[in-house]
Scaffold this motif. Structure first.
Motif, PDB file in Angstrom:
ATOM      1  N   PHE A  86       0.963  -1.332  -0.004  1.00 49.25           N
ATOM      2  CA  PHE A  86       0.042  -0.026  -0.011  1.00 49.25           C
ATOM      3  C   PHE A  86       0.888   1.298  -0.040  1.00 49.25           C
ATOM      4  CE2 PHE A  86      -1.375   3.050   3.308  1.00 49.25           C
ATOM      5  CZ  PHE A  86      -2.219   3.749   2.584  1.00 49.25           C
ATOM      6  N   TRP A  87       2.097   1.152   0.910  1.00 46.98           N
ATOM      7  CA  TRP A  87       2.764   2.521   1.173  1.00 46.98           C
ATOM      8  C   TRP A  87       3.334   2.831  -0.423  1.00 46.98           C
ATOM      9  CZ3 TRP A  87       8.360   1.416   1.286  1.00 46.98           C
ATOM     10  CH2 TRP A  87       9.239   2.487   1.474  1.00 46.98           C
ATOM     11  N   LEU A  88       4.035   1.545  -0.903  1.00 49.84           N
ATOM     12  CA  LEU A  88       4.772   1.845  -2.188  1.00 49.84           C
ATOM     13  C   LEU A  88       3.479   1.963  -3.492  1.00 49.84           C
ATOM     14  CD1 LEU A  88       7.047  -1.308  -1.954  1.00 49.84           C
ATOM     15  CD2 LEU A  88       7.695   0.927  -1.957  1.00 49.84           C
ATOM     16  N   GLU A  89       2.392   1.551  -3.390  1.00 49.17           N
ATOM     17  CA  GLU A  89       1.440   1.831  -4.394  1.00 49.17           C
ATOM     18  C   GLU A  89       0.994   3.444  -4.266  1.00 49.17           C
ATOM     19  OE1 GLU A  89      -2.986  -0.099  -5.533  1.00 49.17           O
ATOM     20  OE2 GLU A  89      -2.532   0.233  -3.519  1.00 49.17           O
ATOM     21  N   GLU A  90       1.225   3.828  -3.119  1.00 52.23           N
ATOM     22  CA  GLU A  90       0.721   5.514  -3.032  1.00 52.23           C
ATOM     23  C   GLU A  90       1.895   6.204  -3.710  1.00 52.23           C
ATOM     24  OE1 GLU A  90      -1.928   7.143  -0.894  1.00 52.23           O
ATOM     25  OE2 GLU A  90      -2.648   5.071  -1.855  1.00 52.23           O
ATOM     26  N   LYS A  91       3.056   5.698  -4.054  1.00 50.09           N
ATOM     27  CA  LYS A  91       4.206   6.326  -4.616  1.00 50.09           C
ATOM     28  C   LYS A  91       4.322   5.891  -6.265  1.00 50.09           C
ATOM     29  CE  LYS A  91       6.593   6.495  -0.169  1.00 50.09           C
ATOM     30  NZ  LYS A  91       6.241   8.017  -0.040  1.00 50.09           N
ATOM     31  N   GLY A  92       3.434   5.272  -6.553  1.00 52.09           N
ATOM     32  CA  GLY A  92       3.156   4.696  -7.809  1.00 52.09           C
ATOM     33  C   GLY A  92       4.081   3.454  -8.344  1.00 52.09           C
ATOM     34  N   ILE A  93       4.560   2.873  -7.277  1.00 48.56           N
ATOM     35  CA  ILE A  93       5.220   1.553  -7.680  1.00 48.56           C
ATOM     36  C   ILE A  93       4.250   0.309  -7.454  1.00 48.56           C
ATOM     37  CG2 ILE A  93       6.866   0.186  -6.473  1.00 48.56           C
ATOM     38  CD1 ILE A  93       8.359   2.527  -5.147  1.00 48.56           C
ATOM     39  N   ILE A  94       3.928  -0.093  -8.399  1.00 49.36           N
ATOM     40  CA  ILE A  94       2.708  -1.090  -8.466  1.00 49.36           C
ATOM     41  C   ILE A  94       3.282  -2.749  -9.029  1.00 49.36           C
ATOM     42  CG2 ILE A  94       0.553  -1.726  -9.517  1.00 49.36           C
ATOM     43  CD1 ILE A  94       0.226   1.502  -9.730  1.00 49.36           C
ATOM     44  N   SER A  95       3.947  -2.474 -10.130  1.00 45.12           N
ATOM     45  CA  SER A  95       4.291  -3.743 -10.929  1.00 45.12           C
ATOM     46  C   SER A  95       5.711  -4.159 -10.448  1.00 45.12           C
ATOM     47  CB  SER A  95       4.440  -3.330 -12.335  1.00 45.12           C
ATOM     48  OG  SER A  95       5.651  -2.612 -12.823  1.00 45.12           O
ATOM     49  N   LEU A  96       5.924  -5.457 -10.820  1.00 49.15           N
ATOM     50  CA  LEU A  96       7.043  -6.179 -10.610  1.00 49.15           C
ATOM     51  C   LEU A  96       8.223  -5.460 -10.850  1.00 49.15           C
ATOM     52  CD1 LEU A  96       8.152  -8.832  -9.152  1.00 49.15           C
ATOM     53  CD2 LEU A  96       8.298  -9.673 -11.431  1.00 49.15           C
ATOM     54  N   ASP A  97       8.440  -4.885 -11.999  1.00 52.67           N
ATOM     55  CA  ASP A  97       9.597  -3.990 -12.305  1.00 52.67           C
ATOM     56  C   ASP A  97       9.876  -2.917 -11.791  1.00 52.67           C
ATOM     57  OD1 ASP A  97      10.332  -5.798 -14.451  1.00 52.67           O
ATOM     58  OD2 ASP A  97       8.853  -4.833 -15.872  1.00 52.67           O
ATOM     59  N   ASP A  98       8.824  -2.137 -11.040  1.00 53.73           N
ATOM     60  CA  ASP A  98       8.908  -1.206 -10.229  1.00 53.73           C
ATOM     61  C   ASP A  98       9.603  -1.415  -8.945  1.00 53.73           C
ATOM     62  OD1 ASP A  98       7.426   0.135 -12.111  1.00 53.73           O
ATOM     63  OD2 ASP A  98       5.434   0.033 -11.139  1.00 53.73           O
ATOM     64  N   TYR A  99       9.773  -2.807  -8.528  1.00 60.80           N
ATOM     65  CA  TYR A  99      10.377  -3.125  -7.238  1.00 60.80           C
ATOM     66  C   TYR A  99      11.804  -3.116  -7.308  1.00 60.80           C
ATOM     67  CZ  TYR A  99       5.857  -3.853  -4.347  1.00 60.80           C
ATOM     68  OH  TYR A  99       4.757  -3.559  -3.787  1.00 60.80           O
ATOM     69  N   ARG A 100      12.186  -2.979  -8.513  1.00 64.94           N
ATOM     70  CA  ARG A 100      13.691  -3.057  -8.641  1.00 64.94           C
ATOM     71  C   ARG A 100      14.302  -2.093  -7.857  1.00 64.94           C
ATOM     72  NH1 ARG A 100      15.306  -6.328 -13.078  1.00 64.94           N
ATOM     73  NH2 ARG A 100      13.458  -6.755 -14.547  1.00 64.94           N
ATOM     74  N   GLY A 101      15.355  -2.745  -7.122  1.00 64.42           N
ATOM     75  CA  GLY A 101      16.208  -1.780  -6.172  1.00 64.42           C
ATOM     76  C   GLY A 101      15.555  -1.065  -5.005  1.00 64.42           C
ATOM     77  N   LEU A 102      14.317  -1.579  -4.430  1.00 65.50           N
ATOM     78  CA  LEU A 102      13.859  -1.292  -3.477  1.00 65.50           C
ATOM     79  C   LEU A 102      14.847  -1.453  -2.124  1.00 65.50           C
ATOM     80  CD1 LEU A 102      11.241  -0.371  -1.676  1.00 65.50           C
ATOM     81  CD2 LEU A 102      10.609  -2.823  -1.522  1.00 65.50           C
ATOM     82  N   GLY A 103      15.605  -2.431  -2.187  1.00 73.34           N
ATOM     83  CA  GLY A 103      16.590  -2.532  -1.067  1.00 73.34           C
ATOM     84  C   GLY A 103      17.382  -1.353  -0.691  1.00 73.34           C
ATOM     85  N   SER A 104      17.442  -0.508  -1.806  1.00 73.90           N
ATOM     86  CA  SER A 104      18.548   0.522  -1.574  1.00 73.90           C
ATOM     87  C   SER A 104      17.940   1.860  -1.446  1.00 73.90           C
ATOM     88  CB  SER A 104      19.424   0.664  -2.752  1.00 73.90           C
ATOM     89  OG  SER A 104      18.571   0.986  -4.229  1.00 73.90           O
ATOM     90  N   ARG A 105      16.580   1.766  -1.514  1.00 73.11           N
ATOM     91  CA  ARG A 105      15.572   2.780  -1.402  1.00 73.11           C
ATOM     92  C   ARG A 105      15.203   3.023   0.137  1.00 73.11           C
ATOM     93  NH1 ARG A 105      11.719   3.829  -6.315  1.00 73.11           N
ATOM     94  NH2 ARG A 105      11.969   5.924  -5.676  1.00 73.11           N
ATOM     95  N   ASN A 106      14.941   1.670   0.658  1.00 73.21           N
ATOM     96  CA  ASN A 106      14.176   1.727   1.980  1.00 73.21           C
ATOM     97  C   ASN A 106      14.740   0.244   2.703  1.00 73.21           C
ATOM     98  OD1 ASN A 106      12.462   1.142   4.320  1.00 73.21           O
ATOM     99  ND2 ASN A 106      12.189   3.504   4.000  1.00 73.21           N
ATOM    100  N   GLY A 107      15.816   0.169   3.338  1.00 73.32           N
ATOM    101  CA  GLY A 107      16.271  -1.215   3.853  1.00 73.32           C
ATOM    102  C   GLY A 107      15.059  -1.886   4.813  1.00 73.32           C
ATOM    103  N   LEU A 108      14.529  -1.275   5.555  1.00 74.06           N
ATOM    104  CA  LEU A 108      13.489  -2.011   6.433  1.00 74.06           C
ATOM    105  C   LEU A 108      12.482  -2.436   5.686  1.00 74.06           C
ATOM    106  CD1 LEU A 108      12.182  -2.591   9.206  1.00 74.06           C
ATOM    107  CD2 LEU A 108      11.394  -0.055   9.082  1.00 74.06           C
TER     108      LEU A 108
END
Length: 467
Positions: free
Chosen positions: A332-354
């Motif tokens: 939900f938190w990522l959806e609010e930021k326009g991150i919806i599809s599988l490809d959008d999740y690339r690099g999430l680890g470097s954007r928010n570790g928790l």
């Protein structure tokens, strides 16, 4: 305070929760609503744990039954509802309206957990469904399709359940669970078997067993993330609870038929959920089909038709609720930021570790990787199948757990791709829900004995249900 006084205190607390929901509309102070409803839910949870430890077994107000099974579930639902309420707080504009609807839905959830009659289950199911539909519709015209599909699913479920109840009316005019159980102890009665099949179909629509999972993914993907967390984490679990109550009390004489039906449901549901999830690029749809596969695992425990099977089902209900609520909080938190599809999740680890670590742990737990809570739940489910003589079903369950690793692992690999991008900040509401959910799956994964012990007591009380 005496136990008898606490028993009367419980319905009063539930009434206060509904009242707080009503005054939230007029009070308009979101913080007061959040704090007051959370406190009441916490007190309900604590009171339920006390009554569970006291092994209370009594009828309350004729329509409710207070016994270990209902008290364990009341405690769990109260805790989970607090997390949902905190997630709802993210939408401050509609929070008071959502709190009102949640309070009404919570009353229905509690009634089902403590149901003493089929009519209680029927009416409470409507009380759960209608506010949920309104929650989805409340979020704008673009949510109309999801709300309409959820309405149709709920209407079908209620209609089929009503017909099932009507079929057993000639055998039991009181509709009491225990009285119906004694009245329906008629081996080979096809009307009774038809009624049982209709009950299973009605609950299967809500619980998303194959092939009754029509539009489930559309409802999940078309609803706001925090509403999806509520539907997946709580509403579906209520359907499992109602299934256990009806099958193991009312139709206690039909264990062989129950086992056969749920073996088939489990196999098809597990394979359908996992295979379709593999093809998804939309994350909410992936988790929707993952939830369908989880329903299949729970069906394995029901198919075992034993105290161990019910224990495993209760444990897995709790486990998956916290896993999916935590996961959907991040989605939900990522959806609010326009991150919806599988490809959008690339690099999430470097954007928010928790968020990356938490989502990884939630998915590993869903896949059944130790030492997380999901592993213990699946171990209990498959063990109950083996002890029940269903070795092939247990092996199919293990195979499906390996299949799920594919799509969970794919998302995890995307999350930890080295892809420089702008950092993302977690809101306190999402962070609180994620941390609590993480704590639950880690604590009960490493030290599951308290919950297993409580679930065992609850399972035995269900099997030995006495009004």
């Amino acid at each position: 305070m005496a136990t008898s006084q606490i028993l009367l205190f419980l319905p009063a607390l539930i009434a206060v929760l509904a009242f707080l929901g009503v005054i939230a509309i007029f009070h308009r102070k979101s913080r007061f609503t959040l704090a007051s409803m959370s406190v009441v839910l916490a007190i309900i949870s604590i009171v339920s744990v006390y009554l569970l430890s006291a092994s209370v077994n009594t009828t309350l107000l004729e329509v409710l039954h207070v016994y270990p099974f209902s008290m364990l579930l009341l405690s769990f639902f109260s805790a989970a509802l607090i997390l949902i309420l905190v997630l709802f707080y993210e939408d401050k504009g509609e929070f008071n309206a959502l709190a009102l609807l949640l309070s009404f839905s919570a009353v229905g959830i509690f009634i089902i957990a403590m149901a003493n009659s089929l009519i209680s289950i029927l009416l409470a199911s409507e009380l759960v469904a209608v506010p949920t539909i309104l929650m989805v519709a409340l979020n704008g015209f673009h949510r109309t399709e999801a709300a309409a599909k959820l309405f149709l699913l709920s209407a079908i479920s209620i209609a089929v359940m009503s017909f099932a109840i009507a079929l057993i009316f000639p055998y039991d005019a009181s509709f009491s669970l225990a009285v119906a159980s004694a009245s329906l102890h008629i081996s080979g009665n096809y009307i009774v078997l038809l009624s049982m099949a209709l009950f299973i179909a009605a609950f299967a629509v809500e619980a998303a067993f194959f092939p009754f999972n029509l539009w489930v993914s559309d409802v999940y993907s078309g609803s706001p993330g925090y509403i999806t967390a509520f539907i997946a984490g709580i509403n579906k679990k209520v359907a499992f609870v109602a299934t256990l109550e009806v099958l193991f009390i009312v139709f206690a004489a039909y264990h062989s038929q129950i086992s056969y039906i749920f073996e088939i449901l489990a196999i098809f549901t597990m394979f359908f959920g996992n295979l379709v999830a593999m093809a998804q690029r939309n994350i909410k749809k992936m988790f929707a089909y993952s939830s369908i596969s989880q329903a299949g695992y729970i069906a394995v425990g029901i198919a075992a038709v034993s105290a161990l099977g019910i224990t495993a089902v209760i444990f897995q209900i709790v486990a998956h609720a916290f896993m999916i609520i935590g996961a959907f909080a991040i989605v939900f938190w990522l959806e609010e930021k326009g991150i919806i599809s599988l490809d959008d999740y690339r690099g999430l680890g470097s954007r928010n570790g928790l968020a990356a670590i938490a989502l990884t742990l939630f998915m590993l737990s869903m896949a059944g990787v130790p030492p997380l809570m999901g592993f213990v739940g699946k171990f209990l489910l498959f063990s109950s199948a083996i002890y029940g003589g269903l070795l092939a079903l247990a092996l199919i369950g293990v195979l499906n757990s390996f299949l799920s690793i594919y799509y969970y692992g794919r998302l995890i690999s995307y999350i930890y791709e080295d892809r420089p991008s702008k950092p993302l900040l977690l809101q306190w509401q999402v962070k609180a829900v994620v941390l609590v959910s993480l704590a639950v799956i880690l604590i009960f994964g490493i030290y599951p004995e308290p919950l297993i012990s409580g679930a065992t007591i609850a399972a035995k009380s269900l099997i030995n249900f006495v009004p």
